[in-house]
Write a protein that holds these residues in place. Structure first.
Motif, PDB file in Angstrom:
ATOM      1  N   GLU A   1       0.813  -1.211   0.000  1.00  0.00           N
ATOM      2  CA  GLU A   1       0.000   0.000   0.000  1.00  0.00           C
ATOM      3  C   GLU A   1       0.851   1.267   0.000  1.00  0.00           C
ATOM      4  O   GLU A   1       0.331   2.358  -0.201  1.00  0.00           O
ATOM      5  N   ILE A   2       2.162   1.102   0.248  1.00  0.00           N
ATOM      6  CA  ILE A   2       3.066   2.244   0.320  1.00  0.00           C
ATOM      7  C   ILE A   2       4.217   2.127  -0.674  1.00  0.00           C
ATOM      8  O   ILE A   2       4.537   3.087  -1.394  1.00  0.00           O
ATOM      9  N   LEU A   3       4.844   0.977  -0.751  1.00  0.00           N
ATOM     10  CA  LEU A   3       6.039   0.809  -1.568  1.00  0.00           C
ATOM     11  C   LEU A   3       5.687   0.606  -3.041  1.00  0.00           C
ATOM     12  O   LEU A   3       4.601   0.119  -3.369  1.00  0.00           O
ATOM     13  N   PRO A   4       6.616   0.924  -3.944  1.00  0.00           N
ATOM     14  CA  PRO A   4       6.376   0.728  -5.378  1.00  0.00           C
ATOM     15  C   PRO A   4       6.218  -0.755  -5.712  1.00  0.00           C
ATOM     16  O   PRO A   4       6.812  -1.620  -5.061  1.00  0.00           O
ATOM     17  N   PRO A   5       5.453  -1.062  -6.762  1.00  0.00           N
ATOM     18  CA  PRO A   5       5.231  -2.468  -7.138  1.00  0.00           C
ATOM     19  C   PRO A   5       6.523  -3.223  -7.426  1.00  0.00           C
ATOM     20  O   PRO A   5       6.635  -4.406  -7.103  1.00  0.00           O
ATOM     21  N   GLU A   6       7.506  -2.529  -8.040  1.00  0.00           N
ATOM     22  CA  GLU A   6       8.750  -3.224  -8.364  1.00  0.00           C
ATOM     23  C   GLU A   6       9.514  -3.641  -7.101  1.00  0.00           C
ATOM     24  O   GLU A   6      10.217  -4.658  -7.092  1.00  0.00           O
ATOM     25  N   GLU A   7       9.400  -2.854  -6.016  1.00  0.00           N
ATOM     26  CA  GLU A   7      10.057  -3.227  -4.764  1.00  0.00           C
ATOM     27  C   GLU A   7       9.363  -4.435  -4.125  1.00  0.00           C
ATOM     28  O   GLU A   7      10.026  -5.321  -3.577  1.00  0.00           O
ATOM     29  N   ILE A   8       8.055  -4.485  -4.215  1.00  0.00           N
ATOM     30  CA  ILE A   8       7.316  -5.638  -3.690  1.00  0.00           C
ATOM     31  C   ILE A   8       7.667  -6.889  -4.487  1.00  0.00           C
ATOM     32  O   ILE A   8       7.876  -7.970  -3.913  1.00  0.00           O
ATOM     33  N   ALA A   9       7.764  -6.763  -5.803  1.00  0.00           N
ATOM     34  CA  ALA A   9       8.130  -7.913  -6.637  1.00  0.00           C
ATOM     35  C   ALA A   9       9.534  -8.398  -6.301  1.00  0.00           C
ATOM     36  O   ALA A   9       9.800  -9.603  -6.257  1.00  0.00           O
ATOM     37  N   SER A  10      10.452  -7.460  -6.045  1.00  0.00           N
ATOM     38  CA  SER A  10      11.812  -7.816  -5.688  1.00  0.00           C
ATOM     39  C   SER A  10      11.840  -8.562  -4.353  1.00  0.00           C
ATOM     40  O   SER A  10      12.546  -9.568  -4.199  1.00  0.00           O
ATOM     41  N   ALA A  11      11.081  -8.068  -3.383  1.00  0.00           N
ATOM     42  CA  ALA A  11      11.023  -8.732  -2.079  1.00  0.00           C
ATOM     43  C   ALA A  11      10.449 -10.136  -2.204  1.00  0.00           C
ATOM     44  O   ALA A  11      10.905 -11.070  -1.539  1.00  0.00           O
ATOM     45  N   ARG A  12       9.454 -10.299  -3.047  1.00  0.00           N
ATOM     46  CA  ARG A  12       8.856 -11.623  -3.235  1.00  0.00           C
ATOM     47  C   ARG A  12       9.875 -12.602  -3.828  1.00  0.00           C
ATOM     48  O   ARG A  12       9.877 -13.789  -3.505  1.00  0.00           O
ATOM     49  N   ARG A  13      10.761 -12.101  -4.691  1.00  0.00           N
ATOM     50  CA  ARG A  13      11.819 -12.951  -5.240  1.00  0.00           C
ATOM     51  C   ARG A  13      12.854 -13.326  -4.189  1.00  0.00           C
ATOM     52  O   ARG A  13      13.455 -14.398  -4.234  1.00  0.00           O
ATOM     53  N   ASP A  14      13.085 -12.418  -3.235  1.00  0.00           N
ATOM     54  CA  ASP A  14      14.172 -12.588  -2.266  1.00  0.00           C
ATOM     55  C   ASP A  14      13.765 -13.295  -0.991  1.00  0.00           C
ATOM     56  O   ASP A  14      14.621 -13.621  -0.166  1.00  0.00           O
ATOM     57  N   LEU A  15      12.470 -13.524  -0.776  1.00  0.00           N
ATOM     58  CA  LEU A  15      11.989 -14.129   0.464  1.00  0.00           C
ATOM     59  C   LEU A  15      11.148 -15.350   0.161  1.00  0.00           C
ATOM     60  O   LEU A  15      10.503 -15.427  -0.897  1.00  0.00           O
ATOM     61  N   ASP A  16      11.139 -16.314   1.084  1.00  0.00           N
ATOM     62  CA  ASP A  16      10.224 -17.428   0.922  1.00  0.00           C
ATOM     63  C   ASP A  16       8.804 -16.944   1.174  1.00  0.00           C
ATOM     64  O   ASP A  16       8.570 -15.848   1.703  1.00  0.00           O
TER      65      ASP A  16
END
Length: 450
Positions: A201-216
């Motif tokens: 709801e706050i961070l850019p979509p690309e940052e959320i996508a990056s986090a999803r790649r980096d975390l289980d």
């Protein structure tokens, strides 16, 4: 909507914020106590800082209003709050210089803000408080709220916000569920409020996508979606035989890692090499192990490593338990790391290196790093095990369980022969491929296998 300004004399640190409706509801909450489990980097701490300063500038009916900003440790609290709080208060409203020793700020209206570490929650006792914030509340001691903080707010009917990212279904989960039930039943009249929002709801979509790649998947749900994830069951839920087991290559000229967990029954070590995995990803290959079921010690484990891998021509980097084996050979012969050096230096010479942290990672942080390496939230597998060469690693990854009702701790009693060899592997993964823990953002790689 933008954040309201408590004064026309605010410092430049008060930059404009964009609020969504839930954040606005938290900012204007009529409730005395608020639970605020929210996603990483989603603005909850920034709002809490502003609420603290606003309350101190406004003052109370008491002669010396006192407010606190607490975090699990003093160093964490200082890192999160201290510089920002000083920067948010106009110099002309300060009563002298802020105390760098006590981490306290006095204002000309008599108010005081104190930054406190809750590793010793009794620090809040002894004097009354008008209000405060407990940040990363899920990582604080379970009894701190009821036994220490809540009583200290009674004299002045003080307020408190309990904010942070969830950490399994522990005391924060219980308190948040209670707060939600009370707010639902009593509405604005409830003493408790509960507010939550996600990082997306706050961070850019690309940052959320990056986090999803980096975390289980489960860690992503907890850290970025503010979910009280139930971690009961298998510790290494990212592991499946179909995706994580394969025959792996070994290059005698490239660096290998020896991973240690100092134990007697069994004595263990794991051998890893970074490589191109059979799935096409660059990742960690578990290419060997040592497993001595009974009456082992560190020299015995090292001798087995030397026998199996003594012809290796590349670098050898040792990872493991930072405590140095307080429960093993070290009791009579010196530290286990000294013993490893004595046994392996004659074999590998100056190609032997050590990558041992000053302190061990948290158990939850180590498990999160392992699961992320095993299978990230986007399905990427970056760790595989050769089941023929490391069968006990496979058995551990399939069998280690978490404590029922805990916050992600390993159940060491379920099977005493399990967990040691996966712990050893976890020290490497947590050091080289860490997942950021509370209060640590952007943790990077160390030297070692690169």
């Amino acid at each position: 909507m933008t954040s309201p300004a408590p004064s026309s004399v605010l410092t430049p640190r008060w930059t404009r914020l964009r609020f969504h409706s839930t954040q606005r509801a938290y900012w204007t909450s009529p409730h005395r106590f608020n639970t605020v489990p929210a996603g990483r980097r989603s603005g909850k701490t920034e709002q809490a800082k502003r609420k603290l300063v606003k309350a101190a500038l406004r003052g109370t009916r008491f002669e010396r209003p006192r407010f606190f900003a607490g975090a699990p440790t003093r160093d964490q609290a200082k890192r999160i709050y201290w510089d920002d709080l000083k920067a948010m208060i106009p110099p002309e409203l300060l009563m002298g210089r802020p105390s760098e020793t006590d981490l306290s700020i006095r204002l000309v209206n008599g108010s005081e803000i104190v930054v406190i570490g809750m590793d010793k929650p009794e620090r809040v006792e002894g004097q009354p408080w008008d209000g405060g914030v407990l940040d990363e509340f899920a990582n604080m001691k379970a009894h701190a709220w009821a036994a220490n903080v809540r009583p200290a707010l009674s004299d002045r009917q003080g307020w408190c916000d309990l904010i942070g990212v969830p950490e399994g279904r522990n005391h924060y989960y219980d308190l948040d569920r209670m707060a939600r039930a009370e707010m639902q039943a009593k509405g604005a009249a409830s003493e408790w409020g509960a507010f939550t929002w996600t990082s997306a709801e706050i961070l850019p979509p690309e940052e959320i996508a990056s986090a999803r790649r980096d975390l289980d998947e489960l860690t992503f749900q907890q850290e970025y979606e503010a979910s009280f994830v139930n971690f009961e069951g298998r510790a290494y839920y990212g592991f499946t035989e179909a995706l994580n087991c394969a025959r792996l290559a070994y290059d005698p000229a490239r660096p290998i890692a020896f991973c240690f967990d100092f134990n007697v029954d069994p004595g263990v070590a794991v051998v890893c090499q970074e490589q191109r995995l059979p799935n096409g990803q660059d990742g960690t290959g578990v290419i060997g192990e040592v497993y001595i079921p009974r009456n082992s010690n560190t020299p015995a484990v090292c001798r087995k490593l030397a026998a199996d891998w003594g012809r290796h021509t590349g670098r050898v980097i040792c990872y493991g338990d930072a405590t140095g084996g307080a429960r093993g050979s070290a009791k009579v012969q010196g530290s286990d790391w000294d013993l490893i050096r004595q046994e392996l230096s004659p074999v590998f010479g100056d190609r032997l290196a050590f990558a041992v942290p000053a302190v061990n990672p948290s158990v939850r942080g180590r498990i999160n790093a392992m699961n992320t390496r095993l299978r990230a939230g986007d399905g990427t597998v970056r760790m595989m095990v050769d089941p023929a060469r490391a069968p006990h690693v496979v058995k551990d990854l399939e069998g280690v369980r978490l404590l029922t009702g805990g916050a992600g701790e390993i159940d060491k009693k379920a099977d005493p022969m399990l967990s040691h060899i996966s712990d050893a592997l976890g020290y490497l993964i947590a050091k080289e491929f860490p997942v950021a823990e509370p209060g640590r953002i952007g943790v990077g790689r160390t030297v070692g296998l690169y």
